[in-house]
Design a protein around this motif. Sequence first.
Motif, PDB file in Angstrom:
ATOM      1  N   LYS A 103      50.872  36.987  43.277  1.00 39.77           N
ATOM      2  CA  LYS A 103      51.704  38.087  43.777  1.00 39.77           C
ATOM      3  C   LYS A 103      51.321  39.418  43.134  1.00 39.77           C
ATOM      4  O   LYS A 103      51.269  40.438  43.808  1.00 39.77           O
ATOM      5  CB  LYS A 103      53.179  37.786  43.560  1.00 39.77           C
ATOM      6  N   ALA A 104      51.028  39.409  41.840  1.00 36.15           N
ATOM      7  CA  ALA A 104      50.666  40.648  41.139  1.00 36.15           C
ATOM      8  C   ALA A 104      49.323  41.194  41.607  1.00 36.15           C
ATOM      9  O   ALA A 104      49.114  42.409  41.605  1.00 36.15           O
ATOM     10  CB  ALA A 104      50.647  40.423  39.630  1.00 36.15           C
ATOM     11  N   SER A 105      48.413  40.302  42.008  1.00 40.44           N
ATOM     12  CA  SER A 105      47.089  40.752  42.440  1.00 40.44           C
ATOM     13  C   SER A 105      46.995  40.925  43.949  1.00 40.44           C
ATOM     14  O   SER A 105      46.088  41.594  44.438  1.00 40.44           O
ATOM     15  CB  SER A 105      46.013  39.762  41.978  1.00 40.44           C
ATOM     16  N   GLY A 106      47.906  40.291  44.692  1.00 37.61           N
ATOM     17  CA  GLY A 106      47.830  40.333  46.144  1.00 37.61           C
ATOM     18  C   GLY A 106      46.657  39.525  46.665  1.00 37.61           C
ATOM     19  O   GLY A 106      46.162  39.767  47.761  1.00 37.61           O
ATOM     20  N   SER A 107      46.201  38.555  45.880  1.00 39.98           N
ATOM     21  CA  SER A 107      45.035  37.761  46.244  1.00 39.98           C
ATOM     22  C   SER A 107      45.250  36.310  45.823  1.00 39.98           C
ATOM     23  O   SER A 107      46.332  35.938  45.382  1.00 39.98           O
ATOM     24  CB  SER A 107      43.801  38.353  45.562  1.00 39.98           C
ATOM     25  N   ALA A 108      44.197  35.509  45.930  1.00 41.42           N
ATOM     26  CA  ALA A 108      44.290  34.085  45.620  1.00 41.42           C
ATOM     27  C   ALA A 108      44.457  33.807  44.132  1.00 41.42           C
ATOM     28  O   ALA A 108      44.980  32.770  43.748  1.00 41.42           O
ATOM     29  CB  ALA A 108      43.049  33.359  46.139  1.00 41.42           C
ATOM     30  N   TYR A 109      44.004  34.724  43.294  1.00 40.11           N
ATOM     31  CA  TYR A 109      44.077  34.531  41.853  1.00 40.11           C
ATOM     32  C   TYR A 109      43.826  35.864  41.160  1.00 40.11           C
ATOM     33  O   TYR A 109      43.433  36.838  41.797  1.00 40.11           O
ATOM     34  CB  TYR A 109      43.060  33.491  41.359  1.00 40.11           C
ATOM     35  N   ALA A 110      44.053  35.879  39.856  1.00 41.86           N
ATOM     36  CA  ALA A 110      43.747  37.048  39.026  1.00 41.86           C
ATOM     37  C   ALA A 110      42.651  36.654  38.046  1.00 41.86           C
ATOM     38  O   ALA A 110      42.661  35.547  37.510  1.00 41.86           O
ATOM     39  CB  ALA A 110      44.990  37.503  38.266  1.00 41.86           C
ATOM     40  N   ALA A 111      41.694  37.540  37.837  1.00 43.20           N
ATOM     41  CA  ALA A 111      40.635  37.325  36.853  1.00 43.20           C
ATOM     42  C   ALA A 111      41.046  38.030  35.568  1.00 43.20           C
ATOM     43  O   ALA A 111      41.103  39.260  35.513  1.00 43.20           O
ATOM     44  CB  ALA A 111      39.306  37.870  37.368  1.00 43.20           C
ATOM     45  N   ASN A 112      41.360  37.263  34.538  1.00 47.28           N
ATOM     46  CA  ASN A 112      41.868  37.777  33.272  1.00 47.28           C
ATOM     47  C   ASN A 112      41.005  37.314  32.117  1.00 47.28           C
ATOM     48  O   ASN A 112      40.319  36.302  32.222  1.00 47.28           O
ATOM     49  CB  ASN A 112      43.291  37.248  33.011  1.00 47.28           C
ATOM     50  N   ALA A 113      41.094  38.031  31.006  1.00 46.63           N
ATOM     51  CA  ALA A 113      40.473  37.590  29.760  1.00 46.63           C
ATOM     52  C   ALA A 113      41.343  38.032  28.599  1.00 46.63           C
ATOM     53  O   ALA A 113      41.960  39.106  28.638  1.00 46.63           O
ATOM     54  CB  ALA A 113      39.072  38.166  29.607  1.00 46.63           C
ATOM     55  N   LEU A 114      41.394  37.213  27.581  1.00 48.17           N
ATOM     56  CA  LEU A 114      42.183  37.532  26.399  1.00 48.17           C
ATOM     57  C   LEU A 114      41.465  38.588  25.568  1.00 48.17           C
ATOM     58  O   LEU A 114      40.244  38.551  25.424  1.00 48.17           O
ATOM     59  CB  LEU A 114      42.417  36.274  25.566  1.00 48.17           C
ATOM     60  N   ILE A 115      42.248  39.528  25.052  1.00 47.98           N
ATOM     61  CA  ILE A 115      41.714  40.575  24.178  1.00 47.98           C
ATOM     62  C   ILE A 115      42.669  40.769  23.008  1.00 47.98           C
ATOM     63  O   ILE A 115      43.840  40.386  23.075  1.00 47.98           O
ATOM     64  CB  ILE A 115      41.508  41.922  24.923  1.00 47.98           C
TER      65      ILE A 115
ATOM     66  N   GLY B  97      37.628  38.058  25.063  1.00 47.38           N
ATOM     67  CA  GLY B  97      37.748  36.626  24.775  1.00 47.38           C
ATOM     68  C   GLY B  97      37.582  35.767  26.015  1.00 47.38           C
ATOM     69  O   GLY B  97      36.987  36.175  27.012  1.00 47.38           O
ATOM     70  N   LYS B  98      38.139  34.582  25.935  1.00 49.35           N
ATOM     71  CA  LYS B  98      38.033  33.624  27.027  1.00 49.35           C
ATOM     72  C   LYS B  98      38.575  34.223  28.319  1.00 49.35           C
ATOM     73  O   LYS B  98      39.657  34.797  28.349  1.00 49.35           O
ATOM     74  CB  LYS B  98      38.815  32.349  26.710  1.00 49.35           C
ATOM     75  N   GLY B  99      37.802  34.061  29.372  1.00 49.40           N
ATOM     76  CA  GLY B  99      38.213  34.542  30.678  1.00 49.40           C
ATOM     77  C   GLY B  99      38.578  33.382  31.582  1.00 49.40           C
ATOM     78  O   GLY B  99      38.082  32.263  31.421  1.00 49.40           O
ATOM     79  N   TYR B 100      39.456  33.645  32.530  1.00 50.63           N
ATOM     80  CA  TYR B 100      39.897  32.596  33.444  1.00 50.63           C
ATOM     81  C   TYR B 100      40.369  33.204  34.753  1.00 50.63           C
ATOM     82  O   TYR B 100      40.762  34.362  34.815  1.00 50.63           O
ATOM     83  CB  TYR B 100      41.010  31.771  32.799  1.00 50.63           C
ATOM     84  N   PHE B 101      40.289  32.408  35.791  1.00 49.02           N
ATOM     85  CA  PHE B 101      40.880  32.754  37.080  1.00 49.02           C
ATOM     86  C   PHE B 101      42.236  32.065  37.115  1.00 49.02           C
ATOM     87  O   PHE B 101      42.307  30.836  37.096  1.00 49.02           O
ATOM     88  CB  PHE B 101      40.011  32.249  38.239  1.00 49.02           C
ATOM     89  N   CYS B 102      43.316  32.845  37.153  1.00 49.81           N
ATOM     90  CA  CYS B 102      44.655  32.274  37.147  1.00 49.81           C
ATOM     91  C   CYS B 102      45.191  32.202  38.575  1.00 49.81           C
ATOM     92  O   CYS B 102      45.280  33.210  39.268  1.00 49.81           O
ATOM     93  CB  CYS B 102      45.591  33.097  36.267  1.00 49.81           C
ATOM     94  N   HIS B 103      45.580  31.004  38.993  1.00 48.59           N
ATOM     95  CA  HIS B 103      46.065  30.747  40.351  1.00 48.59           C
ATOM     96  C   HIS B 103      47.578  30.597  40.418  1.00 48.59           C
ATOM     97  O   HIS B 103      48.096  30.185  41.459  1.00 48.59           O
ATOM     98  CB  HIS B 103      45.415  29.464  40.892  1.00 48.59           C
ATOM     99  N   CYS B 104      48.308  30.921  39.346  1.00 46.09           N
ATOM    100  CA  CYS B 104      49.763  30.768  39.381  1.00 46.09           C
ATOM    101  C   CYS B 104      50.368  31.749  40.398  1.00 46.09           C
ATOM    102  O   CYS B 104      49.759  32.758  40.751  1.00 46.09           O
ATOM    103  CB  CYS B 104      50.373  30.967  37.998  1.00 46.09           C
ATOM    104  N   GLN B 105      51.559  31.432  40.854  1.00 43.41           N
ATOM    105  CA  GLN B 105      52.204  32.257  41.876  1.00 43.41           C
ATOM    106  C   GLN B 105      52.409  33.694  41.401  1.00 43.41           C
ATOM    107  O   GLN B 105      52.216  34.640  42.165  1.00 43.41           O
ATOM    108  CB  GLN B 105      53.539  31.651  42.286  1.00 43.41           C
ATOM    109  N   ARG B 106      52.765  33.888  40.132  1.00 40.81           N
ATOM    110  CA  ARG B 106      52.995  35.245  39.625  1.00 40.81           C
ATOM    111  C   ARG B 106      51.714  36.072  39.652  1.00 40.81           C
ATOM    112  O   ARG B 106      51.736  37.242  40.048  1.00 40.81           O
ATOM    113  CB  ARG B 106      53.603  35.192  38.223  1.00 40.81           C
ATOM    114  N   CYS B 107      50.585  35.488  39.244  1.00 44.84           N
ATOM    115  CA  CYS B 107      49.315  36.227  39.280  1.00 44.84           C
ATOM    116  C   CYS B 107      48.877  36.494  40.720  1.00 44.84           C
ATOM    117  O   CYS B 107      48.313  37.537  41.016  1.00 44.84           O
ATOM    118  CB  CYS B 107      48.225  35.484  38.515  1.00 44.84           C
TER     119      CYS B 107
END
Length: 133
Positions: free
Chosen positions: A32-44, A20-30
Motif C-alpha cells: 500500500k505504501a509503495s502502490g506496487s507489488a512490493y517495496a525494495a528496502n535496505a537496513l541502514i 545493509g541487508k536489502g529485501y523486497f517486502c511483500h507485506c500488505q503495508r509495504c
Amino acid sequence: MYEGSCLCGAVAYRLDGDIGKGYFCHCQRCRKASGSAYAANALIAPEAFHITRGEALLSNYHNPETGLIRRFCSQCGSPIVSVRPGTGIMALRLGSLDTPLAQGPGAHIFVASKAQWDHISDDLPCFNERPTA
C-alpha cells in the motif's frame, strides 16, 4: 557515501555509511505504501542518514499498530525511509537512491501475504515472514 532524493527533488539526503541487508517486502503495508507489488528496502544506521535538502517537506505517517514511522516527501509522496523508534532500526527505500548501488536486495520477505497477481520470477530466497537472521 550514497545520495538520494524524492521524485520532485525537493527532499535530498546523504548516507555516510554502508547499506545493509536489502529485501523486497511483500507485506500488505509495504504494498500500500509503495502502490506496487512490493517495496525494495535496505537496513541502514540511523546516525549515518542525513537530510541535506527539504527537511521541512518531509511528512510522517505513524502506524500505531506496528509503531513504524514512514517518512515521505509531502510534495510528491515519494517514500524515503521508515523508522521503528527505540530499536535503532531504519530502512531506506532503495528506489530513492541517486547513487548507483552495486547489488540489490538479496531476498523476498512476507511472501505469504504477497499480492495474488504477483509472481516472483527470480532465484532469490523467499521467506513467509521476516527472517530472524
